[in-house]
Design an enzyme around this catalytic site. Structure first.
Site, mmCIF file in Angstrom:
data_model
loop_
_atom_site.group_PDB
_atom_site.id
_atom_site.type_symbol
_atom_site.label_atom_id
_atom_site.label_comp_id
_atom_site.label_asym_id
_atom_site.label_seq_id
_atom_site.Cartn_x
_atom_site.Cartn_y
_atom_site.Cartn_z
ATOM 1 N N ASP A 289 -9.287 4.723 -56.715
ATOM 2 C CA ASP A 289 -10.100 5.805 -57.280
ATOM 3 C C ASP A 289 -10.562 5.452 -58.698
ATOM 4 O OD1 ASP A 289 -10.955 8.779 -57.300
ATOM 5 O OD2 ASP A 289 -9.696 8.613 -59.081
ATOM 6 N N LYS B 171 -18.010 10.128 -54.282
ATOM 7 C CA LYS B 171 -18.115 8.842 -54.983
ATOM 8 C C LYS B 171 -18.702 7.667 -54.181
ATOM 9 C CE LYS B 171 -13.770 9.531 -56.595
ATOM 10 N NZ LYS B 171 -13.611 10.956 -56.781
ATOM 11 N N GLY C 249 -16.561 22.870 -52.847
ATOM 12 C CA GLY C 249 -17.685 23.654 -52.326
ATOM 13 C C GLY C 249 -17.512 25.139 -52.606
ATOM 14 N N LYS D 104 -14.493 4.771 -60.049
ATOM 15 C CA LYS D 104 -15.085 5.391 -61.236
ATOM 16 C C LYS D 104 -15.560 4.330 -62.226
ATOM 17 C CE LYS D 104 -12.497 9.637 -60.530
ATOM 18 N NZ LYS D 104 -11.188 10.302 -60.720
ATOM 19 N N PHE E 123 -17.560 22.609 -47.733
ATOM 20 C CA PHE E 123 -17.127 23.945 -48.163
ATOM 21 C C PHE E 123 -15.603 23.965 -48.257
ATOM 22 C CE2 PHE E 123 -17.687 28.794 -47.581
ATOM 23 C CZ PHE E 123 -18.203 28.931 -48.858
#
Lengths: 336, 336
Positions: free
Chosen positions: B219, B124, B15, B223, B11
């Site tokens: 990162d 991820k 979120g 991906k 959250f």
């Protein structure tokens, strides 16, 4: 292995392209999707050949290449005088593939759907003029009605709008959806007159002998209406506002270049609105494509701007969309 | 109306963004998809709130905004000390939504799938490191495992590779998939030093306090591996060849500009290969994006080149992907 049987209706450039892809990639589709795609009938303007065991596509392509039409096919296959509406009724197949230019095809698309057959089409008028009826029938009969290749060839703008972006509300779509006009404008940017450019496009097979649909913006309008039908609700083509590229002068194009702009035939789609008109764009604008590439820029509430750019014409490129739909139909249809 | 119940795990910014989209667009989703989406539990790092009747999202967002964590929620809802693996076991819900950064989340993703729950994630590492196991389990249990927001936020590159282009064989994907490095390079093009640019990115919340994952290319490598997993087969992240932007000097960037080029951190994905490295590109190259936009160029046998460009970061933009997956999961799951 799931067996899928097709009736291929239309055996011109796109139809031959579809047959070639199925022939060349059959093993790939078996391995990747567990699908065995079998063409059980092929219909051209002269005849239908039909074999429930599956037609030898290599031979069919050779016959078509050598003799120009299917009615000259001798030997193995029976030749029938079945027109598309008859094929849809009489030939047992799971998917009807319409790659014709038949303006009245919606009638036999409906017949096919009502018979529980999936329909895959690259033929625009049914999707422009009879969308509601066709989609409602497909929904009622629980069979797919797919038309990826009607806009931007195989570039998956339709999949994107129908099968992705589920959370976004689309607000606006800008597109350069007609490659023929872009090609002509490119030639004019290089110094040709409109007439020279059109002639070159015709010689290369990019423009048709009667080019009025492309040049007058009708084709771009058809595509805009199809996008409107998907993104919003069925739109009446008569209410589209359409201006073509006929009135663009060589002088204007040359002045453009000095200012760092180019003119493109842009289709704008908003809720309740389809507009086609030539627009001046900076050369680095996402819509300032070249050649037969097409582009669409989608504006939506969450994502903002999304650009998808790719082939808008070509035999292989259009076959890509048709065969992708054939596979989607096969994977989605439970009763095959 | 089909009712779908969610457990929202995480959250933070994403979120909260997901909760806001569900709150604001609930009526739209009811009308468009016949879906009533109900959040039955929310878990942050301090606590889980749980109400089988559905949590008031407006109140939840206000509490989080005012107090920073869910454990301070008084009144109506019971507060539980449930961690994600407990939520997956104990809370009755149709879809588990993981918007955490939990590196070990694959364990409870598997648990959820084995319990017949759909999983939607923007996290991820599970999709990078445990792809085969997760997808096989999802397939076996016949529930969706969806992860659109892991690459290019809500820009539907994953839908495109998983749910379109069925006829094409993908040969190669080029992508600029990390917005933070593009932002830093943009600042350097405008004359800042690397350190100044990084500081600005951190101040704007574009770079994290520890920026090494972005700047070092990790990162972008994650991906790339995710795209490889989908387009080809599961790829071992350790075999990815990764170079970041740390070694690019201001001098180099300034020399670029004189030559009409820009440097971007490009991810290249081919069958058996994932490579991340800074590449010089002409300023009008499709990969030469700006800001936090991401772009992917897909090369395939039939279509040739396809470019998709859009948001690569942002709260709303990431929520777009997560909620799109929630809707897809709801539409695909038969037993809901």
């Amino acid at each position: 292995m799931k067996e899928v049987s097709l009736s291929l209706i239309g055996f011109g450039n796109v139809g031959k392209g579809v047959a070639e892809v199925i022939l060349n990639k059959n093993q790939y589709f078996k391995e990747k999707y567990g699908l065995d795609i079998k063409v059980v009938s092929i219909t051209d303007s002269t005849a239908t050949i039909w074999d429930p065991e599956g037609i030898d596509l290599k031979e069919a392509l050779e016959i078509k290449r050598s003799f120009g039409s299917l009615k000259f096919w001798g030997s193995e296959y029976d030749i029938y005088d079945l027109k598309p509406p008859d094929v849809v009724e009489e030939v047992e197949s799971d998917v009807i593939v319409d790659v014709t230019n038949d303006k009245n095809a919606a009638d036999w698309h409906l017949k096919a759907l009502n018979n529980g057959k999936a329909v895959v089409t690259s033929n625009k008028p049914p999707v422009v003029f009879r969308y509601r009826e066709l989609l409602e029938t497909a929904y009622k009969k629980n069979v797919p009605y797919l038309f990826e290749a009607t806009v931007m060839a195989g570039t998956p703008i339709i999949s994107l709008l129908r099968n992705a972006l589920f959370a976004d509300s689309v607000e606006r779509i800008w597109g350069v959806l007609n490659g023929t006009t872009t090609f002509i404008l490119n030639c004019m940017e290089e110094g040709m007159s409109f007439e020279e450019a059109l002639k070159k496009a015709q010689e290369l097979g990019i423009a048709e002998r009667d080019p009025s649909n492309d040049i007058g913006g009708i084709d771009a309008g058809y595509k805009g209406v199809i996008l409107h039908n998907i993104a919003f609700h069925p739109f009446d083509f008569k209410k589209a506002s359409i201006e073509g590229i006929e009135r663009i002068s060589e002088k204007e194009i040359q002045e453009n270049i000095k200012k760092g702009t180019v003119t493109r035939l842009v289709t704008l789609v908003e809720n309740g609105k389809v507009e086609v008109r030539p627009i001046k764009l900076p050369t680095n604008h996402p819509l300032a494509v070249k050649g037969t590439s097409n582009v669409a820029l989608i504006e939506s509430d969450l994502l903002g701007e999304l650009v998808i750019k790719g082939a808008g014409a070509g035999v292989k490129e259009t076959a890509s969309g048709v065969v992708s739909d054939i596979i989607r139909a096969s994977l989605e249809t439970k009763h095959l």
